[in-house]
Design an enzyme around this catalytic site. Structure first.
Site, mmCIF file in Angstrom:
data_model
loop_
_atom_site.group_PDB
_atom_site.id
_atom_site.type_symbol
_atom_site.label_atom_id
_atom_site.label_comp_id
_atom_site.label_asym_id
_atom_site.label_seq_id
_atom_site.Cartn_x
_atom_site.Cartn_y
_atom_site.Cartn_z
ATOM 1 N N TYR A 136 -1.782 -1.082 10.287
ATOM 2 C CA TYR A 136 -1.842 -1.379 8.842
ATOM 3 C C TYR A 136 -0.513 -1.006 8.191
ATOM 4 O O TYR A 136 0.066 -1.783 7.432
ATOM 5 C CB TYR A 136 -3.002 -0.568 8.248
ATOM 6 C CG TYR A 136 -3.268 -0.809 6.781
ATOM 7 C CD1 TYR A 136 -3.855 -1.993 6.344
ATOM 8 C CD2 TYR A 136 -2.969 0.169 5.823
ATOM 9 C CE1 TYR A 136 -4.117 -2.205 4.989
ATOM 10 C CE2 TYR A 136 -3.221 -0.038 4.482
ATOM 11 C CZ TYR A 136 -3.806 -1.217 4.065
ATOM 12 O OH TYR A 136 -4.058 -1.425 2.729
ATOM 13 N N SER A 183 0.864 -1.179 0.000
ATOM 14 C CA SER A 183 0.000 0.000 0.000
ATOM 15 C C SER A 183 0.904 1.234 0.000
ATOM 16 O O SER A 183 2.100 1.133 0.300
ATOM 17 C CB SER A 183 -0.836 0.006 1.282
ATOM 18 O OG SER A 183 -1.427 1.257 1.514
HETATM 19 P P1 NAI Z 1 -11.455 -6.065 -0.462
HETATM 20 O O1 NAI Z 1 -11.983 -6.134 0.918
HETATM 21 O O2 NAI Z 1 -12.313 -5.577 -1.549
HETATM 22 O O3 NAI Z 1 -10.869 -7.490 -0.891
HETATM 23 C C1 NAI Z 1 -10.068 -8.240 -0.034
HETATM 24 C C2 NAI Z 1 -10.358 -9.707 -0.273
HETATM 25 O O4 NAI Z 1 -9.485 -10.463 0.589
HETATM 26 C C3 NAI Z 1 -11.802 -10.095 0.089
HETATM 27 O O5 NAI Z 1 -12.389 -10.844 -0.965
HETATM 28 C C4 NAI Z 1 -11.639 -10.943 1.338
HETATM 29 O O6 NAI Z 1 -12.615 -11.982 1.445
HETATM 30 C C5 NAI Z 1 -10.239 -11.515 1.137
HETATM 31 N N1 NAI Z 1 -9.632 -11.955 2.389
HETATM 32 C C6 NAI Z 1 -9.626 -11.302 3.582
HETATM 33 N N2 NAI Z 1 -9.017 -12.049 4.508
HETATM 34 C C7 NAI Z 1 -8.627 -13.193 3.894
HETATM 35 C C8 NAI Z 1 -7.955 -14.348 4.326
HETATM 36 N N3 NAI Z 1 -7.582 -14.505 5.604
HETATM 37 N N4 NAI Z 1 -7.686 -15.317 3.426
HETATM 38 C C9 NAI Z 1 -8.082 -15.189 2.140
HETATM 39 N N5 NAI Z 1 -8.744 -14.119 1.668
HETATM 40 C C10 NAI Z 1 -9.018 -13.141 2.537
HETATM 41 O O7 NAI Z 1 -10.123 -5.188 -0.344
HETATM 42 P P2 NAI Z 1 -9.190 -4.485 -1.445
HETATM 43 O O8 NAI Z 1 -9.358 -3.041 -1.248
HETATM 44 O O9 NAI Z 1 -9.395 -5.083 -2.763
HETATM 45 O O10 NAI Z 1 -7.763 -4.883 -0.876
HETATM 46 C C11 NAI Z 1 -6.900 -5.811 -1.525
HETATM 47 C C12 NAI Z 1 -5.487 -5.527 -1.060
HETATM 48 O O11 NAI Z 1 -5.127 -4.208 -1.449
HETATM 49 C C13 NAI Z 1 -5.292 -5.594 0.448
HETATM 50 O O12 NAI Z 1 -4.039 -6.181 0.729
HETATM 51 C C14 NAI Z 1 -5.300 -4.133 0.859
HETATM 52 O O13 NAI Z 1 -4.584 -3.913 2.052
HETATM 53 C C15 NAI Z 1 -4.616 -3.508 -0.340
HETATM 54 N N6 NAI Z 1 -4.850 -2.081 -0.516
HETATM 55 C C16 NAI Z 1 -6.111 -1.589 -0.654
HETATM 56 C C17 NAI Z 1 -6.315 -0.223 -0.828
HETATM 57 C C18 NAI Z 1 -7.675 0.383 -0.966
HETATM 58 O O14 NAI Z 1 -7.783 1.626 -0.890
HETATM 59 N N7 NAI Z 1 -8.731 -0.373 -1.191
HETATM 60 C C19 NAI Z 1 -5.173 0.709 -0.858
HETATM 61 C C20 NAI Z 1 -3.894 0.081 -0.722
HETATM 62 C C21 NAI Z 1 -3.752 -1.274 -0.560
#
Ligand code: NAI
Length: 278
Positions: A155, A142
């Site tokens: 985080y 991130s």
């Molecule tokens: P999201 O919540 O839309 O998707 C995350 C997915 O990971 C979900 O489908 C969830 O079920 C899955 N997940 C959660 N815990 C899990 C586990 N223990 N095992 C397997 N799957 C699991 O979130 P998003 O925004 O798509 O985030 C994806 C990545 O991007 C994360 O690592 C987040 O920290 C990172 N990120 C997100 C940003 C944002 O603004 N949305 C910014 C910077 C980084």
């Protein structure tokens, strides 16, 4: 022909947000994608919609905090698909609020998903990739992994660790035929904003702030996939993230001080749901 044509890519957290958008982009470019997620029903539905659009996708259940499940995911991919060309360690959770309010349980949970989840992916896939002399590991960190992020310290701790892991491993892996990249997005419009834990903060007020600009996941995914194609070490997504990283590298003391005094101060004044202690 696309670099990704007939390549096998596993994306953890592939059922939602950035992971899903990356799966869609890879599938459009001819890859065979595995949407690996703890929410397997959501992953199944997403894989079906990629297949309906003409792509090659399947779902897999995984909890990335469990090393044995990640090992099984990787082993099965080799068994079923004959290869693992790309592993996107993308699954993650977020926690906003101050460290003084965090419990040890909350610390351990975010470390387990965001850091150990990535470690489990590396431990399972890296030796196999070395054996084949090819493969690309792409870890999602991130902007909070590049720049201090008061108000989201837990985080930021996990994401700084993922950046360090990735940029260091890249130096070990190159001569062994394995590529490593790390993805550092700014704020992306995904369901994470609803599912993340907000401690003593007014979520609605924060999200309504005109300064909070959300980038669409498909835009983010295109930048990620292009960066992977070009084997970039650090793939930073959004102009704000790039700008703040540049400023921090040029003026680390000034930017860290400003983030602590001004940004943290504003956060407490504008969004705190209890009177500030300081
Ligand atoms: P999201 O919540 O839309 O998707 C995350 C997915 O990971 C979900 O489908 C969830 O079920 C899955 N997940 C959660 N815990 C899990 C586990 N223990 N095992 C397997 N799957 C699991 O979130 P998003 O925004 O798509 O985030 C994806 C990545 O991007 C994360 O690592 C987040 O920290 C990172 N990120 C997100 C940003 C944002 O603004 N949305 C910014 C910077 C980084």
């Amino acid at each position: 022909m696309s670099t990704f044509q007939d390549r096998v890519a596993v994306v953890t957290g592939g059922a939602s947000g950035i992971g899903l958008a990356v799966c869609e982009e890879l599938a459009r470019r001819g890859a065979r994608v595995v949407l690996a997620d703890i929410d397997v029903a959501k992953a199944e539905a997403a894989a079906a919609s990629i297949r309906a659009a003409g792509g090659h996708a399947r779902a897999a259940a995984v909890d990335v905090t469990d090393a044995a499940q990640v090992e099984d995911l990787v082993a099965r991919t080799y068994a079923d698909d004959g290869a693992l060309d790309y592993l996107f360690n993308n699954a993650g959770i977020a926690l906003f609020g101050e460290v003084r309010d965090m419990t040890l349980e909350q610390w351990n949970r975010i470390l387990a998903v965001n850091l150990h989840g990535v470690v489990h992916g590396v431990v399972a896939a890296y030796p196999r990739m070395i054996e084949r002399g090819t493969g690309h590991i792409v870890n999602t960190a991130s902007r909070a992994g590049l720049v201090p992020t008061p108000g989201a310290t837990t985080y930021a701790a996990t994401k700084h660790a993922v950046v360090g892991l990735s940029t260091s491993l890249r130096g070990e892996a190159a001569a062994l035929g394995v590529k490593v990249s790390v993805v550092c997005p700014g704020i992306i419009d995904t369901p994470l904003k609803h599912s993340l834990t907000w401690l003593h903060l007014d979520k609605e007020r924060m999200l309504a702030d005109p300064l909070v600009r959300l980038t669409a996941p498909d835009v983010c995914a295109r930048v990620i996939v292009q960066g992977v194609e070009r084997n970039r070490p650090v793939i930073v997504v959004t102009a704000t993230a790039k700008g703040s990283w540049s400023l921090y590298r040029m003026f680390p003391q000034f930017v860290a001080g400003w983030l602590g005094r001004v940004v943290m101060g504003q956060m407490r004044r504008r969004y705190a749901t209890r009177p500030p202690a300081v």
